[in-house]
Design a protein around this motif. Structure first.
Motif, PDB file in Angstrom:
ATOM      1  N   GLU A 157      -0.197  -7.801   9.593  1.00  0.00           N
ATOM      2  CA  GLU A 157       0.908  -7.161  10.315  1.00  0.00           C
ATOM      3  C   GLU A 157       2.271  -8.243   9.565  1.00  0.00           C
ATOM      4  O   GLU A 157       2.979  -7.911   9.098  1.00  0.00           O
ATOM      5  N   LEU A 158       1.349  -9.670   8.625  1.00  0.00           N
ATOM      6  CA  LEU A 158       2.638 -10.338   7.682  1.00  0.00           C
ATOM      7  C   LEU A 158       2.492  -9.967   6.319  1.00  0.00           C
ATOM      8  O   LEU A 158       3.245  -9.995   5.291  1.00  0.00           O
ATOM      9  N   LYS A 159       1.189  -9.053   6.081  1.00  0.00           N
ATOM     10  CA  LYS A 159       0.836  -8.727   4.476  1.00  0.00           C
ATOM     11  C   LYS A 159       2.193  -7.528   3.638  1.00  0.00           C
ATOM     12  O   LYS A 159       2.460  -8.222   2.703  1.00  0.00           O
ATOM     13  N   PRO A 160       2.630  -6.537   4.506  1.00  0.00           N
ATOM     14  CA  PRO A 160       3.261  -5.589   4.760  1.00  0.00           C
ATOM     15  C   PRO A 160       4.898  -6.605   4.452  1.00  0.00           C
ATOM     16  O   PRO A 160       5.861  -6.125   2.954  1.00  0.00           O
ATOM     17  N   VAL A 161       5.189  -8.117   5.045  1.00  0.00           N
ATOM     18  CA  VAL A 161       6.005  -8.706   4.433  1.00  0.00           C
ATOM     19  C   VAL A 161       5.960  -9.247   3.280  1.00  0.00           C
ATOM     20  O   VAL A 161       6.636  -9.167   2.780  1.00  0.00           O
ATOM     21  N   PHE A 162       5.517  -9.610   3.216  1.00  0.00           N
ATOM     22  CA  PHE A 162       4.922 -10.899   1.840  1.00  0.00           C
ATOM     23  C   PHE A 162       5.066  -9.298   0.683  1.00  0.00           C
ATOM     24  O   PHE A 162       5.715  -9.999  -0.031  1.00  0.00           O
ATOM     25  N   ASN A 163       4.461  -8.848   0.407  1.00  0.00           N
ATOM     26  CA  ASN A 163       4.370  -7.482  -0.127  1.00  0.00           C
ATOM     27  C   ASN A 163       5.626  -7.019  -0.846  1.00  0.00           C
ATOM     28  O   ASN A 163       5.599  -6.589  -2.022  1.00  0.00           O
ATOM     29  N   TRP A 164       6.273  -6.727   0.138  1.00  0.00           N
ATOM     30  CA  TRP A 164       7.604  -6.529  -0.177  1.00  0.00           C
ATOM     31  C   TRP A 164       8.424  -7.571  -0.727  1.00  0.00           C
ATOM     32  O   TRP A 164       9.008  -7.504  -1.613  1.00  0.00           O
TER      33      TRP A 164
END
Length: 304
Positions: A157-164
């Motif tokens: 869930e949060l991994k994509p946000v942190f990657n962006w």
């Protein structure tokens, strides 16, 4: 350490890390699973079943000194889906513990969302489960953890946000002034371990976060990302009508694919709430736990 702990939700993101922590500290773990698992380890005993299966729950808690209840419904197209798992399933597990007559301690992994049950079906189900478990507990020592947004290896869930964020784009949900909080899964697993060995009888819900006393504003996350990148991060607000449209598309996809959606209008009310700050003050009075991983450290060291 040869004590036995029964754990639900073991194949999930949080449950897996908790079990690995307990096994590393010498506990025997009895783990509930709906499907056969290829994961094996010394002192790990799989019990086939789910929260609807009273026979499996009886077997799960047999000989256990403590129960860690991690299993929970996070996706759903209607409130009954959450109630069935998060409330009814939790009560069946507590009934199995009481009927077994051996286990004296029960830790319920709830959510910070339970602080505002009016926001979403998920939040309300966790809040109701807390209340009903407390009323049922009787001579069982009940612990309640309310972790904030948990992230780390295995999180989707949060991994994509942190990657962006590390690529220079931070999508903002809700108000610009909103406050957020986070917790690395390794810190949550350590908190569970410390609760188990501390044997506290305190039943008040414990909030858990990474210990940042200010909380994280969207602006602050933007600044952290910029420092790590050495380049600007663009903060882009996502309009509420667009979020609602995405939720409607998600619900339509659910009807076609027959898979429970994560994003619904109920979930949007939760995601866009203005205050998700948290404090570890209360839990730190009762167990020997201090979080070690801040968001900035996790981003710098790619601990997610």
């Amino acid at each position: 350490m040869n004590r036995t702990v029964a754990v639900t939700g073991v194949t999930g993101f949080i449950g897996k890390h908790i079990v690995e922590k307990l096994l590393s500290r010498g506990f025997v773990v009895r783990a509930l699973t709906r499907q056969d698992s290829t994961y094996t380890a010394d002192n790990l005993i799989w019990v086939r079943g789910n929260l609807d299966d009273r026979v499996a729950l009886t077997e799960l808690v047999r000989g256990a000194d403590c129960v860690i209840h991690c299993a929970g419904q996070v996706r759903g197209s209607q409130e009954d889906v959450f109630t069935h798992c998060n409330v009814s399933g939790s009560l069946r597990l507590m009934q199995a513990v009481q009927a077994g007559g051996h286990c004296q301690r029960f830790l319920f992994i709830s959510s910070l969302a339970a602080r505002y049950p009016q926001l979403s079906w998920y939040a309300n189900s966790k809040f109701i489960a807390e209340q009903k478990l407390t009323a049922m507990a009787s001579d069982i020592s009940l612990g309640i953890f309310r972790p904030t947004a948990v992230y780390g290896p295995g999180d989707k869930e949060l991994k994509p946000v942190f990657n962006w964020l590390l690529r220079g784009i931070l999508p903002r949900l809700g108000y610009a002034e909103s406050l957020l909080s986070f917790l690395h899964v390794s810190d949550l697993a350590e908190a569970v371990y410390q609760w188990v060995i501390a044997e506290t009888s305190e039943t008040t819900p414990f909030e858990l976060c990474d210990g940042d006393i200010e909380g994280y504003s969207w602006k602050r996350l933007q600044e952290i990302g910029s420092r790590i990148r050495g380049n600007p991060v663009h903060l882009i607000g996502v309009p509420l009508p667009l979020l609602k449209l995405a939720a409607d598309v998600s619900m339509l996809s659910h009807r076609i694919m027959r898979k429970e959606p994560m994003l619904t209008r109920s979930k949007i009310r939760e995601l866009t709430h203005s205050d998700w700050s948290a404090s570890n003050f209360h839990i730190s009075k009762y167990i020997n736990w201090r979080p070690e991983v801040s968001v900035e450290r996790a981003l710098r060291e790619r601990l997610f």
